[in-house]
Design a protein around this motif. Structure first.
Motif, PDB file in Angstrom:
ATOM      1  N   LEU A  97       0.821  -1.203   0.000  1.00 34.27           N
ATOM      2  CA  LEU A  97       0.000   0.000   0.000  1.00 34.27           C
ATOM      3  C   LEU A  97       0.858   1.256   0.000  1.00 34.27           C
ATOM      4  O   LEU A  97       0.525   2.253  -0.644  1.00 34.27           O
ATOM      5  CB  LEU A  97      -0.930  -0.017   1.219  1.00 34.27           C
ATOM      6  CG  LEU A  97      -1.906   1.141   1.360  1.00 34.27           C
ATOM      7  CD1 LEU A  97      -2.952   1.026   0.259  1.00 34.27           C
ATOM      8  CD2 LEU A  97      -2.568   1.104   2.724  1.00 34.27           C
ATOM      9  N   PHE A  98       1.991   1.216   0.674  1.00 30.97           N
ATOM     10  CA  PHE A  98       2.882   2.366   0.713  1.00 30.97           C
ATOM     11  C   PHE A  98       3.814   2.430  -0.493  1.00 30.97           C
ATOM     12  O   PHE A  98       4.308   3.506  -0.832  1.00 30.97           O
ATOM     13  CB  PHE A  98       3.696   2.370   2.013  1.00 30.97           C
ATOM     14  CG  PHE A  98       2.880   2.769   3.196  1.00 30.97           C
ATOM     15  CD1 PHE A  98       2.482   4.084   3.367  1.00 30.97           C
ATOM     16  CD2 PHE A  98       2.474   1.825   4.117  1.00 30.97           C
ATOM     17  CE1 PHE A  98       1.709   4.457   4.455  1.00 30.97           C
ATOM     18  CE2 PHE A  98       1.703   2.180   5.210  1.00 30.97           C
ATOM     19  CZ  PHE A  98       1.323   3.507   5.380  1.00 30.97           C
ATOM     20  N   ILE A  99       4.061   1.315  -1.150  1.00 31.96           N
ATOM     21  CA  ILE A  99       4.938   1.297  -2.323  1.00 31.96           C
ATOM     22  C   ILE A  99       4.182   1.724  -3.580  1.00 31.96           C
ATOM     23  O   ILE A  99       4.785   2.263  -4.514  1.00 31.96           O
ATOM     24  CB  ILE A  99       5.565  -0.099  -2.494  1.00 31.96           C
ATOM     25  CG1 ILE A  99       6.548  -0.352  -1.355  1.00 31.96           C
ATOM     26  CG2 ILE A  99       6.286  -0.240  -3.819  1.00 31.96           C
ATOM     27  CD1 ILE A  99       7.172  -1.731  -1.375  1.00 31.96           C
ATOM     28  N   LEU A 100       2.876   1.528  -3.633  1.00 30.85           N
ATOM     29  CA  LEU A 100       2.087   1.843  -4.819  1.00 30.85           C
ATOM     30  C   LEU A 100       2.260   3.282  -5.297  1.00 30.85           C
ATOM     31  O   LEU A 100       2.421   3.506  -6.505  1.00 30.85           O
ATOM     32  CB  LEU A 100       0.611   1.521  -4.585  1.00 30.85           C
ATOM     33  CG  LEU A 100      -0.315   1.752  -5.773  1.00 30.85           C
ATOM     34  CD1 LEU A 100       0.090   0.837  -6.926  1.00 30.85           C
ATOM     35  CD2 LEU A 100      -1.750   1.513  -5.386  1.00 30.85           C
ATOM     36  N   PRO A 101       2.272   4.298  -4.440  1.00 25.86           N
ATOM     37  CA  PRO A 101       2.502   5.655  -4.947  1.00 25.86           C
ATOM     38  C   PRO A 101       3.879   5.835  -5.585  1.00 25.86           C
ATOM     39  O   PRO A 101       4.017   6.596  -6.551  1.00 25.86           O
ATOM     40  CB  PRO A 101       2.367   6.536  -3.701  1.00 25.86           C
ATOM     41  CG  PRO A 101       1.543   5.754  -2.764  1.00 25.86           C
ATOM     42  CD  PRO A 101       1.878   4.321  -3.044  1.00 25.86           C
ATOM     43  N   PHE A 153       6.992   6.658 -10.642  1.00 30.09           N
ATOM     44  CA  PHE A 153       8.037   6.294 -11.598  1.00 30.09           C
ATOM     45  C   PHE A 153       7.499   5.720 -12.904  1.00 30.09           C
ATOM     46  O   PHE A 153       8.268   5.468 -13.822  1.00 30.09           O
ATOM     47  CB  PHE A 153       9.000   5.281 -10.975  1.00 30.09           C
ATOM     48  CG  PHE A 153       9.891   5.875  -9.935  1.00 30.09           C
ATOM     49  CD1 PHE A 153      10.774   6.884 -10.255  1.00 30.09           C
ATOM     50  CD2 PHE A 153       9.844   5.430  -8.631  1.00 30.09           C
ATOM     51  CE1 PHE A 153      11.596   7.441  -9.300  1.00 30.09           C
ATOM     52  CE2 PHE A 153      10.664   5.970  -7.661  1.00 30.09           C
ATOM     53  CZ  PHE A 153      11.542   6.990  -7.993  1.00 30.09           C
ATOM     54  N   GLN A 154       6.207   5.530 -13.032  1.00 29.66           N
ATOM     55  CA  GLN A 154       5.640   4.909 -14.226  1.00 29.66           C
ATOM     56  C   GLN A 154       5.947   5.677 -15.521  1.00 29.66           C
ATOM     57  O   GLN A 154       6.225   5.053 -16.543  1.00 29.66           O
ATOM     58  CB  GLN A 154       4.142   4.721 -14.046  1.00 29.66           C
ATOM     59  CG  GLN A 154       3.549   3.771 -15.049  1.00 29.66           C
ATOM     60  CD  GLN A 154       2.128   3.385 -14.677  1.00 29.66           C
ATOM     61  OE1 GLN A 154       1.549   3.950 -13.755  1.00 29.66           O
ATOM     62  NE2 GLN A 154       1.577   2.427 -15.388  1.00 29.66           N
ATOM     63  N   PRO A 155       5.919   7.023 -15.554  1.00 22.20           N
ATOM     64  CA  PRO A 155       6.258   7.701 -16.815  1.00 22.20           C
ATOM     65  C   PRO A 155       7.710   7.502 -17.243  1.00 22.20           C
ATOM     66  O   PRO A 155       8.044   7.641 -18.413  1.00 22.20           O
ATOM     67  CB  PRO A 155       5.998   9.181 -16.512  1.00 22.20           C
ATOM     68  CG  PRO A 155       5.080   9.190 -15.353  1.00 22.20           C
ATOM     69  CD  PRO A 155       5.403   7.966 -14.568  1.00 22.20           C
TER      70      PRO A 155
END
Length: 109
Positions: free
Chosen positions: A19-23, A28-30
């Motif tokens: 839950l804390f790693i998802l943000p 970093f997705q772009p």
């Protein structure tokens, strides 16, 4: 796992961390396509270096370069076919010339 509660506890701890790693992943997705491109460029460069280290003469480098271009643009079947044809036409005749020259040199000396 000692009991069913141990497995459930592990599941909830892992879910809480995720839950804390998802943000961070969303942040970093772009950048991921750029990172993938850089990884592929570095891998390609290393593959080229290994390939160049394996060939010894200029003739072999030329054949390897042409096969690499055909392989990259037209696929594996065409690359293999061109490689076999160029080996028979260019490298084999080059090897025969070298053998004939060395025999001529040894007979003259």
């Amino acid at each position: 796992m000692d009991s069913i509660y141990g497995g459930a506890g592990t599941f909830w701890v892992a879910g809480f961390i995720a839950l804390f790693i998802l943000p961070l992943v969303t942040l970093f997705q772009p950048v991921l396509p750029i990172a993938l491109s850089l990884t592929l460029i570095i891998t390609g460069y290393i593959c080229i270096q290994i390939g160049i280290d394996q060939v010894k003469t200029a003739t072999e480098r030329g054949v390897a370069g042409i096969v690499a271009v055909v392989l990259a643009t037209h696929g594996a079947a065409y690359g293999l076919a061109i490689g076999v044809i160029l080996y028979i036409l260019i490298e084999r005749t080059s090897i025969k010339k070298k053998k004939a020259d060395s025999e001529e040199f040894s007979n003259a000396g």
